[in-house]
Write a protein that holds these residues in place. Structure first.
Motif, mmCIF file in Angstrom:
data_model
loop_
_atom_site.group_PDB
_atom_site.id
_atom_site.type_symbol
_atom_site.label_atom_id
_atom_site.label_comp_id
_atom_site.label_asym_id
_atom_site.label_seq_id
_atom_site.Cartn_x
_atom_site.Cartn_y
_atom_site.Cartn_z
ATOM 1 N N TYR A 12 26.957 42.128 46.663
ATOM 2 C CA TYR A 12 27.152 42.953 45.472
ATOM 3 C C TYR A 12 25.771 43.341 44.966
ATOM 4 O O TYR A 12 24.907 42.483 44.781
ATOM 5 C CB TYR A 12 27.967 42.197 44.418
ATOM 6 N N VAL A 69 26.979 48.833 39.527
ATOM 7 C CA VAL A 69 27.101 47.827 40.583
ATOM 8 C C VAL A 69 27.747 48.492 41.793
ATOM 9 O O VAL A 69 28.693 49.272 41.655
ATOM 10 C CB VAL A 69 27.928 46.614 40.117
ATOM 11 N N THR A 116 28.945 48.016 46.163
ATOM 12 C CA THR A 116 29.093 47.174 47.334
ATOM 13 C C THR A 116 27.884 47.395 48.232
ATOM 14 O O THR A 116 27.202 48.422 48.155
ATOM 15 C CB THR A 116 30.377 47.511 48.105
ATOM 16 N N ILE A 147 31.213 50.262 42.096
ATOM 17 C CA ILE A 147 32.363 49.454 41.688
ATOM 18 C C ILE A 147 32.732 49.820 40.254
ATOM 19 O O ILE A 147 31.975 49.550 39.316
ATOM 20 C CB ILE A 147 32.052 47.951 41.799
ATOM 21 N N TRP A 205 33.077 47.277 36.585
ATOM 22 C CA TRP A 205 32.532 46.036 37.122
ATOM 23 C C TRP A 205 32.354 44.939 36.070
ATOM 24 O O TRP A 205 32.475 43.752 36.392
ATOM 25 C CB TRP A 205 31.209 46.306 37.834
ATOM 26 N N LEU A 220 33.821 41.776 37.866
ATOM 27 C CA LEU A 220 32.821 41.237 38.783
ATOM 28 C C LEU A 220 33.159 39.830 39.283
ATOM 29 O O LEU A 220 33.109 39.566 40.494
ATOM 30 C CB LEU A 220 31.439 41.245 38.121
ATOM 31 N N LEU A 270 35.853 39.659 42.194
ATOM 32 C CA LEU A 270 35.778 40.512 43.377
ATOM 33 C C LEU A 270 35.707 39.677 44.657
ATOM 34 O O LEU A 270 35.028 38.644 44.708
ATOM 35 C CB LEU A 270 34.553 41.423 43.293
ATOM 36 N N CYS A 320 35.746 39.873 49.277
ATOM 37 C CA CYS A 320 35.419 40.702 50.429
ATOM 38 C C CYS A 320 35.506 39.878 51.701
ATOM 39 O O CYS A 320 35.563 38.644 51.665
ATOM 40 C CB CYS A 320 34.022 41.311 50.277
ATOM 41 N N ALA A 351 32.311 37.426 44.854
ATOM 42 C CA ALA A 351 31.269 37.207 43.850
ATOM 43 C C ALA A 351 31.199 35.745 43.426
ATOM 44 O O ALA A 351 30.123 35.229 43.105
ATOM 45 C CB ALA A 351 31.514 38.108 42.646
ATOM 46 N N PHE A 410 35.634 45.515 51.191
ATOM 47 C CA PHE A 410 35.658 45.140 49.781
ATOM 48 C C PHE A 410 36.971 45.522 49.108
ATOM 49 O O PHE A 410 37.028 45.701 47.894
ATOM 50 C CB PHE A 410 34.482 45.798 49.057
ATOM 51 N N ASP A 440 37.529 48.608 46.675
ATOM 52 C CA ASP A 440 36.191 49.171 46.456
ATOM 53 C C ASP A 440 35.556 49.691 47.739
ATOM 54 O O ASP A 440 34.391 50.108 47.722
ATOM 55 C CB ASP A 440 35.295 48.122 45.791
#
Length: 270
Positions: free
Chosen positions: A110, A136, A138, A174, A177, A181, A184, A186, A200, A252, A255
């Protein structure tokens, strides 16, 4: 053992790494005596930054795991990201160079963009640091070094060579965010096999804690974060080795995705 690094030795290490990176050539061994403190490592890094023919577009953070965090007095390390090694993700895989015989890896990250230059102080908290962030994104950090053992000799060695950074693929912004945040998530795949899951919350203290650490570190080094610079906050799914010819996909979710293709380095890459 002294924690000081001989100035001539530090200069020769910086020159060796810069020359090897510019030539796309591996180093079989660390160029001289290894730095035994992070202060010594950052002194080498600063010399290499001065030698590198590009401006700093941002910084990467990497985690220092136990027991090294106690020994070295820090839970993270930092390295510069240079402007010509920041690529915007598109509809086709972003090609990035890896040095044959060196080290290369991909990390889902991030990425914070500063909306204003940071006031010069050394006591930032995560909450205060968040006020500096405009956007912010990806991202995928390309970790890389001419020295294959860059991560095997402790964090001071890692920090000394640009913090083991070789570039950043910047993905999409994002939305919302500030509210999203912490939650999040991924995944990272290499050649269609998922090899890492996280988010995150996998970053100790979260991405804004990474930013606060960096602000305080740069203050001690006589540097500052400037408006528009990017901060790649740490590996969200792990550090995943990659070789030329392999394809990486960081997913993501809502996102977006970032696809990258490792190719042989041709030189002049960080």
């Amino acid at each position: 053992m002294s924690h000081a690094q001989d100035n001539s030795s530090g200069s020769s290490i910086a020159r060796a790494f810069v020359d090897a990176r510019r030539a796309g050539r591996a180093l079989a061994a660390y160029p001289a005596s290894e730095p035994v403190s992070l202060d010594a490592a950052y002194a080498i890094q600063d010399e290499a930054i001065a030698l590198w023919p590009d401006r700093i577009a941002g910084w990467k953070l990497g985690r220092i795991n136990a027991p090294h965090d106690t020994r070295y007095g820090a839970g993270r390390l930092a390295g510069p990201i240079f402007s010509r090694a920041v690529w915007t993700a598109g509809t086709v895989p972003t090609r990035f160079g890896v040095i044959d015989g060196g080290f290369a890896a991909v990390e889902a990250e991030y990425v914070l963009e500063l909306g204003e230059s940071a006031p010069d102080r050394g006591d930032w908290t995560a909450a205060e640091a968040g006020s500096l962030v405009a956007r912010v994104f990806t991202g995928v950090e390309i970790a890389g070094s001419p020295f294959a053992g860059i991560n095997d000799h402790g964090p001071a060695v890692t920090a000394s060579d640009f913090g083991n950074n070789a570039g950043l693929i910047l993905g999409g912004e994002i939305a919302g965010w500030r509210d999203r945040l912490a939650g999040l998530t991924c995944t990272m795949s290499i050649d269609d096999a998922v090899i890492g899951r996280g988010g995150a919350a996998s970053i100790p203290g979260g991405p804004l804690d990474s930013l606060a650490f960096l602000l305080n570190l740069l203050h001690r080094r006589g540097r500052r974060l400037e408006a528009g610079q990017l901060v790649s906050t740490g590996a969200a799914t792990g550090v995943h080795d990659i070789v030329a010819g392999q394809r990486a996909v960081a997913d993501f979710g809502e996102d977006g995705r970032i696809e990258g293709l490792a190719v042989p380095a041709t030189g002049d890459t960080p």
